[in-house]
Design a protein around this motif. Structure first.
Motif, short mmCIF file in Angstrom:
data_model
loop_
_atom_site.label_atom_id
_atom_site.label_comp_id
_atom_site.label_asym_id
_atom_site.label_seq_id
_atom_site.Cartn_x
_atom_site.Cartn_y
_atom_site.Cartn_z
N LEU A 93 -5.57 -7.05 -0.85
CA LEU A 93 -5.44 -8.08 0.16
C LEU A 93 -5.03 -7.41 1.47
O LEU A 93 -3.91 -6.91 1.60
N ARG A 94 -5.93 -7.41 2.44
CA ARG A 94 -5.71 -6.71 3.72
C ARG A 94 -4.92 -7.59 4.67
O ARG A 94 -5.46 -8.15 5.63
N THR B 252 0.83 -1.21 0.00
CA THR B 252 0.00 0.00 0.00
C THR B 252 0.86 1.26 0.00
O THR B 252 0.47 2.28 -0.56
N GLY B 253 2.05 1.18 0.62
CA GLY B 253 2.93 2.35 0.63
C GLY B 253 3.30 2.76 -0.78
O GLY B 253 3.22 3.95 -1.14
N GLU C 221 3.95 -1.98 7.99
CA GLU C 221 3.14 -1.40 6.93
C GLU C 221 3.88 -1.53 5.61
O GLU C 221 5.02 -1.08 5.48
N VAL C 222 3.25 -2.18 4.63
CA VAL C 222 3.89 -2.40 3.35
C VAL C 222 3.30 -1.47 2.28
O VAL C 222 3.73 -1.50 1.16
N VAL D 222 -1.10 -5.06 -1.32
CA VAL D 222 -1.04 -5.75 -0.03
C VAL D 222 -0.91 -4.72 1.09
O VAL D 222 -0.04 -3.85 1.04
N GLY D 223 -1.76 -4.82 2.10
CA GLY D 223 -1.68 -3.91 3.24
C GLY D 223 -3.05 -3.52 3.74
O GLY D 223 -4.08 -3.90 3.17
N ARG D 224 -3.07 -2.76 4.82
CA ARG D 224 -4.34 -2.42 5.49
C ARG D 224 -5.06 -1.24 4.87
O ARG D 224 -6.28 -1.10 5.00
#
Length: 360
Positions: free
Chosen positions: A257-258, A207-208, A359-360, A236-238
């Protein structure tokens, strides 16, 4: 039985030639399909009487297609030799077992390149031998595995094949201190990278990267247009991908994909039929896959540029001493204009400890 890439001693020259033809036929099959690409050639008295290849999920398998081709030519199949690039399957899915089709056709000999690693489908060679058919395996095994590509690794490892792609300066930076990163590598290297994208089933970023760079993650041709095959675009990430993001524009399906768990990512993508995954970033996601031991191949595009500072290609791996380093074994080096592509495979080792809640 022969060793890798070497014809078995009990295989005639005409059968080796037929296997090479079967490999050519196999390459006609779809690259992006849940089933492997397989080719088959039928011989009688050293003469080709039928050919076939698998055209995709739900269509006749290569052996059945070759038998149909022989019937269409008016050629008998009793006593024939089937030369096939992958062991005939022995299970019923969308189609019936190829082992039974060959037995019913009266085939007397089967020459196989690669034995089937899939426990669900394997067993065809054993069934054929039990019925009195002469079966030889391992003929041109290396060539057969090359045509099967990532399908073999996917089955053997029970997960998609993962390629980690990086594009860095000579000192390993993916961006300058101000965050600028376009373009570190040349147009030649970027064109090659788009060709790589067109070969995979899914591209994965964190996500970053998605929020900072607003990438489109598409595969494009030399003129800048979208190629026919567009991989899934996986974030990928929240955090959610914004509605106006380029990832929601033209291209492959967007999958969010959370999770921060690389194994969970591969499980979710495998359930979608994905066989090949390209991890493109950023540094935290790359490190997560490396720490988990879930990278099968690294494609490192390196430009003759020095930045001295800025984001690295890979974040903290938890390596405290040189002995803990993730070692890679180079398999090829390709000049691309002023840049170089290094392809390498990680040397097997125990997974490194993965820090929680990154956090990705």
């Amino acid at each position: 039985m022969s060793g890798p890439g070497v014809p078995a001693a009990s295989v005639a020259d005409v059968e080796v030639a037929a296997m090479r033809r079967a490999l050519e036929l196999a390459r006609r099959g779809p690259e992006h399909d849940v089933n492997p690409r397989v080719g088959c050639v039928l011989l009688r008295d050293g003469v080709v009487v039928g050919e076939g290849w698998h055209r995709g999920a739900g269509t006749p398998h290569a052996e059945v297609a070759a038998l149909a081709d022989a019937r269409g030519r008016g050629e008998p199949t009793a006593g024939a030799t089937a030369v096939v690039t992958l062991e005939p399957c022995d299970h019923t899915g969308r189609t019936g077992p190829c082992s039974l089709a060959l037995l019913e056709a009266g085939v007397a000999r089967v020459v196989v390149s690669v034995t089937d690693p899939n426990p669900v489908a394997a067993g065809g060679a054993a069934r054929l031998r039990a019925a009195g058919v002469d079966v030889v395996t391992g003929v041109l095994d290396d060539e057969g595995r090359a045509v099967l590509g990532a399908w073999v690794a996917t089955v053997e490892r029970a997960r998609p094949f993962v390629t980690l792609k990086t594009a860095t300066s000579l000192d390993g930076r993916v961006a300058a201190p101000d965050g600028s990163s376009r373009w570190i590598t040349s147009a030649v290297a970027r064109r090659h990278a788009h060709e790589l994208r067109a070969e995979v089933d899914a591209i994965v970023v964190g996500t970053g990267t998605a929020l900072r760079d607003d990438p489109s993650l598409t595969a494009r041709d030399a003129a800048g247009g979208l190629v026919a095959h567009q991989p899934l675009r996986v974030v990928v990430g929240r955090r959610a991908v914004p509605d106006a993001a380029r990832l929601r524009g033209p291209g492959g399906e967007l999958v969010e994909l959370r999770t921060h768990d690389p194994a969970a990512v591969l499980e979710a993508l495998g359930a979608r039929g994905v066989r090949t995954v390209l991890v493109e970033g950023g540094p935290t996601l790359a490190a997560a896959f490396l720490r988990a031991g879930l990278v099968d191949e690294v494609h490192a595009y390196v430009a003759p540029v020095l930045l001295g500072a800025g984001a690295p290609a890979v974040a903290d791996l938890g390596v405290a001493t040189l002995g803990d380093a993730v070692r890679l074994r180079p398999t090829s080096v390709l000049p691309l204009g002023p840049d170089v592509l290094v392809v390498a495979t990680p040397v097997p080792r125990a997974p490194l400890t993965v820090p929680p809640h990154e956090e990705v």
